[in-house]
Design a protein around this motif. Structure first.
Motif, short mmCIF file in Angstrom:
data_model
loop_
_atom_site.label_atom_id
_atom_site.label_comp_id
_atom_site.label_asym_id
_atom_site.label_seq_id
_atom_site.Cartn_x
_atom_site.Cartn_y
_atom_site.Cartn_z
N LEU A 32 0.83 -1.21 0.00
CA LEU A 32 0.00 0.00 0.00
C LEU A 32 0.87 1.26 0.00
N TYR A 33 1.99 1.21 0.71
CA TYR A 33 2.92 2.33 0.71
C TYR A 33 3.50 2.55 -0.68
N SER A 34 3.80 1.46 -1.37
CA SER A 34 4.30 1.56 -2.74
C SER A 34 3.25 2.19 -3.65
N LEU A 35 1.97 1.80 -3.45
CA LEU A 35 0.88 2.39 -4.23
C LEU A 35 0.76 3.88 -3.94
N GLN A 36 0.85 4.26 -2.67
CA GLN A 36 0.77 5.68 -2.34
C GLN A 36 1.91 6.46 -2.98
N SER A 37 3.10 5.89 -2.95
CA SER A 37 4.26 6.57 -3.53
C SER A 37 4.09 6.72 -5.04
N LEU A 38 3.43 5.75 -5.67
CA LEU A 38 3.15 5.86 -7.10
C LEU A 38 2.21 7.03 -7.37
N VAL A 39 1.21 7.21 -6.50
CA VAL A 39 0.32 8.36 -6.62
C VAL A 39 1.11 9.65 -6.45
N LEU A 40 2.06 9.65 -5.53
CA LEU A 40 2.91 10.83 -5.31
C LEU A 40 3.73 11.14 -6.56
N VAL A 41 4.26 10.11 -7.21
CA VAL A 41 5.02 10.29 -8.45
C VAL A 41 4.14 10.91 -9.53
N PHE A 44 3.70 14.56 -8.75
CA PHE A 44 4.89 15.32 -9.16
C PHE A 44 4.85 15.58 -10.67
N TRP A 45 4.55 14.54 -11.41
CA TRP A 45 4.57 14.62 -12.88
C TRP A 45 3.51 15.60 -13.38
N ALA A 53 7.22 23.25 -13.97
CA ALA A 53 8.23 23.02 -12.92
C ALA A 53 9.06 21.80 -13.33
N HIS A 54 9.97 22.03 -14.26
CA HIS A 54 10.67 20.91 -14.90
C HIS A 54 11.53 20.11 -13.93
N ALA A 55 11.95 20.73 -12.84
CA ALA A 55 12.75 20.00 -11.85
C ALA A 55 11.96 18.84 -11.26
N LEU A 56 10.64 18.96 -11.23
CA LEU A 56 9.81 17.90 -10.63
C LEU A 56 9.78 16.63 -11.48
N TYR A 57 10.13 16.76 -12.77
CA TYR A 57 10.26 15.55 -13.59
C TYR A 57 11.38 14.67 -13.04
N ASP A 58 12.50 15.32 -12.69
CA ASP A 58 13.62 14.58 -12.10
C ASP A 58 13.22 14.04 -10.73
N TRP A 59 12.46 14.85 -9.96
CA TRP A 59 12.01 14.41 -8.64
C TRP A 59 11.15 13.16 -8.78
N SER A 60 10.31 13.13 -9.79
CA SER A 60 9.40 12.00 -9.96
C SER A 60 10.17 10.72 -10.27
N ILE A 61 11.26 10.85 -11.05
CA ILE A 61 12.08 9.67 -11.35
C ILE A 61 12.75 9.14 -10.09
N ASN A 159 6.73 11.22 2.96
CA ASN A 159 6.00 11.52 1.73
C ASN A 159 5.35 12.90 1.81
N GLY A 160 4.81 13.23 2.98
CA GLY A 160 4.22 14.54 3.17
C GLY A 160 5.23 15.66 3.01
N SER A 161 6.42 15.46 3.56
CA SER A 161 7.47 16.49 3.45
C SER A 161 7.93 16.65 2.00
N SER A 162 7.99 15.54 1.25
CA SER A 162 8.39 15.61 -0.16
C SER A 162 7.37 16.40 -0.97
N LEU A 163 6.09 16.15 -0.70
CA LEU A 163 5.04 16.86 -1.42
C LEU A 163 5.05 18.35 -1.07
N MET A 164 5.23 18.66 0.20
CA MET A 164 5.27 20.07 0.60
C MET A 164 6.47 20.78 -0.03
N LEU A 165 7.59 20.10 -0.07
CA LEU A 165 8.78 20.68 -0.69
C LEU A 165 8.56 20.92 -2.18
N ALA A 166 7.85 20.00 -2.84
CA ALA A 166 7.56 20.15 -4.26
C ALA A 166 6.68 21.37 -4.53
N LEU A 167 5.82 21.70 -3.57
CA LEU A 167 4.91 22.83 -3.75
C LEU A 167 5.58 24.17 -3.47
#
Length: 215
Positions: A32-41, A44-45, A53-61, A159-167
């Protein structure tokens, strides 16, 4: 239309977080964590596409390799070798957990309402979700007797911190995301090793049984 997709993906993050908290088996939780991380990717995309925000393409990879594949694989393989049925009993009923997650989400919406940043202005629900993940991760830690499940509380916070940083810092160098992710990986590995030592020594994963230290 893209904002609707982004906000819906953020809502799906909340749903997967709830499932991570209420799941009993650690192997199921890892999936389930893997599924959530996929949603996060995907989030980002989509943000990268909508806001240039082209840097987020690299973040998503980076997030796909580490959060969707590497971390869940480590957790699935290592935690799947340890089992304690007594520790799988949750301290809070899933219905109450659902109510608490909903309440956290609403409160976070009110908290971020005064925030005014260029991209965040149109994505306040997403920012609220990123903030809510800190508290949902904490909920995962305090609502579980199983010390293995408590590791996933930390993962939700990350995951929450990564999303906040992306925003709020979506133009930051890719190296920043890599550094944060590497820190998270080593933290999880350290917690897994510690859990294995506890299980090997005490033959339990029940946090309630670890309240007394013996010299």
């Amino acid at each position: 239309m893209d904002n609707l997709i982004i906000n819906n993906l953020a809502g799906l993050l909340l749903v997967t977080s709830f499932l991570v908290v209420i799941a009993r088996k650690t192997t199921t939780t890892a999936c389930l964590y893997s599924l959530q991380s996929l949603v996060l990717v995907l989030l980002f995309w989509t943000i990268a596409h909508e806001y240039d925000a082209h840097a987020l393409y690299d973040w998503s990879i980076t997030a796909f390799v580490t959060k969707v594949v590497l971390l869940p694989m480590i957790l699935y393989v290592q935690l799947g070798k340890m089992r304690d049925e007594r520790a799988e009993r949750v301290l809070i009923h899933p219905v109450w957990i659902g109510i608490i997650v909903a309440a956290i989400s609403v409160i976070c919406m009110y908290i971020i309402e005064p925030v005014h940043l260029p991209m965040v202005a149109e994505l306040k629900p997403v920012l609220a979700v990123s903030l809510a993940h800190f508290f949902i991760g904490l909920l995962c830690i305090i609502s579980q007797r199983n010390i293995l499940k408590q590791i996933f509380g930390y993962c939700l916070m990350e995951n929450g911190s990564s999303l906040m940083l992306a925003l709020v810092a979506h133009r930051a160098p890719h190296l920043l995301e890599i550094g944060i992710t590497i820190d998270a990986i080593f933290a999880v590995i350290f917690m897994v090793v510690l859990a294995r030592l506890i299980f090997r020594k005490l033959h339990t994963l029940d946090g309630n049984q670890l309240t007394v230290l013996k010299g």
